[in-house]
Design an enzyme around this catalytic site. Sequence first.
Site, mmCIF file in Angstrom:
data_model
loop_
_atom_site.group_PDB
_atom_site.id
_atom_site.type_symbol
_atom_site.label_atom_id
_atom_site.label_comp_id
_atom_site.label_asym_id
_atom_site.label_seq_id
_atom_site.Cartn_x
_atom_site.Cartn_y
_atom_site.Cartn_z
ATOM 1 N N CYS A 46 0.550 -1.191 -0.259
ATOM 2 C CA CYS A 46 -0.083 0.023 0.225
ATOM 3 C C CYS A 46 0.831 1.076 -0.089
ATOM 4 O O CYS A 46 0.164 2.057 -0.412
ATOM 5 C CB CYS A 46 -0.488 0.173 1.374
ATOM 6 S SG CYS A 46 0.096 0.105 2.812
ATOM 7 N N GLN A 114 3.747 -10.302 3.039
ATOM 8 C CA GLN A 114 3.683 -9.618 1.476
ATOM 9 C C GLN A 114 4.570 -9.923 0.636
ATOM 10 O O GLN A 114 4.865 -10.406 -0.655
ATOM 11 C CB GLN A 114 3.142 -8.023 2.168
ATOM 12 C CG GLN A 114 2.266 -7.506 2.121
ATOM 13 C CD GLN A 114 1.600 -6.201 2.580
ATOM 14 O OE1 GLN A 114 3.192 -5.589 2.673
ATOM 15 N NE2 GLN A 114 0.641 -5.215 2.412
ATOM 16 N N GLY A 183 -13.513 -5.484 0.030
ATOM 17 C CA GLY A 183 -11.712 -6.633 0.088
ATOM 18 C C GLY A 183 -12.419 -7.414 0.280
ATOM 19 O O GLY A 183 -13.006 -7.580 1.415
ATOM 20 N N GLY A 185 -9.376 -9.310 0.061
ATOM 21 C CA GLY A 185 -7.966 -10.397 0.685
ATOM 22 C C GLY A 185 -7.248 -10.058 1.338
ATOM 23 O O GLY A 185 -7.720 -10.288 2.567
ATOM 24 N N ALA A 188 -7.438 -7.370 3.853
ATOM 25 C CA ALA A 188 -8.956 -7.764 4.910
ATOM 26 C C ALA A 188 -8.916 -8.698 5.698
ATOM 27 O O ALA A 188 -9.915 -8.116 6.787
ATOM 28 C CB ALA A 188 -9.968 -8.283 3.599
#
Length: 426
Positions: A46, A114, A183, A185, A188
């Site tokens: 993000c 991530q 969302g 994903g 979320a």
Amino acid sequence: MLLCLTVDHRRADLALLERIERRTEPVTAALSDSEFARGAVVLATCNRFEAYLDAPGLAPEEALSGFARAASLDPAELERACTVHRGDTVAEHLFAVSSGLESAAVGEGEIAGQVRRAIDAARDAGRSSAELERLFQRALLVSKQIKHRTGLQRKGRSLVQLALTMVDSRVGDWAEARVLLIGTGAYAGASLASLRARGATRIGVYSPSGRAEAFADSHGIRPVASDALDAELRDTDLVVACSAVHEPLLTRERFDETVTEGAPPFCARFGGLEADPRPRPAPRPRLLIDMGLPRNIAPDVAGVAGVELLDLETIALHAPIPELGAELEARDIVRTAAAEYAATRAEREAVPALRELRSFVNDILDDEIARARSRGAGRDGGGEIEAALRHLAGRLLHRPTVRLRELGREGRATEAAAAVSALFGE
């Protein structure tokens, strides 16, 4: 050589990050071209976009040019916003990133996941390389070490946690607040956990990709259908949006409509009719948190009466200063791990010279053993003679092996290879 191109919240505004995010696929394809690099891993979060390249001989200028073309950006604009790491500094940067030390909310826990998904995606697509695999696996180990030794990531810090803290006083009773999650994903899931940790129970989920029912069923919350979204927005106290969309899902027009539809009736000055004299109540306050990149909520929604919007830029500006001691300890761990990684990588550069030396010695050893067998040494203790010869060869190779590895760690692998070649080469 390892190369990292990073565009993050420190040097780039949200608008530029959004533009790059929309071009993730062509950028990844361009940087992964086999003629460009042996391997490429793209990490898009993000508040950052990073490309890690295993590309011996690739000039940073060439990498930036390819990045700019694929992202449809002016090269000068990208160069101003991009930080280039090369060689040994790439490892230290990635170790810091995976540990949450480079995040807007220092110590955030989501970043390690991530990073893991980035290398998994590269591997699945055939874009990784042996060097990038070693780099990313080591980064994940360093992240775990920092989590357990410093407690930096055990604080539950993340941008969504920070955003919820910022709206805490406005929400009041979390158990009574109506919350809409947009969302389904990984982010979320993290957002839902953060909401529940604060006591939120009246939570609905909407998915523009149609996965709301499956997500709601697996997480024990309420799905919101597409045709019920506007009604849901009228009754919702807090929206947390973190969907992967390319254009804003919630626009000002949608919120203007929900305000109008929920307003008391008015009579226009037409045909002699006077306006309804009853006072019109102030619009019901609604809080919107946009965690999406690109944005899920159009910025001008903030101009709608009764709406307060927090986007990533606003949240990052209010990121708290971390506990100094924990961060300093974590950064020391990162520096130590990066130095060891660089030394190990340099040591591997000496492996060809070591292989050449061992091959030379083992060839002579095999010849001598074969000669001994041809003279009948296979009888009367021949096995013991062979074992003794191999043991002797191992002892003779031990010191040169140690020294070659030491030279590699000192960055003198080329010098070591030249010495071995001069002494034992043909």
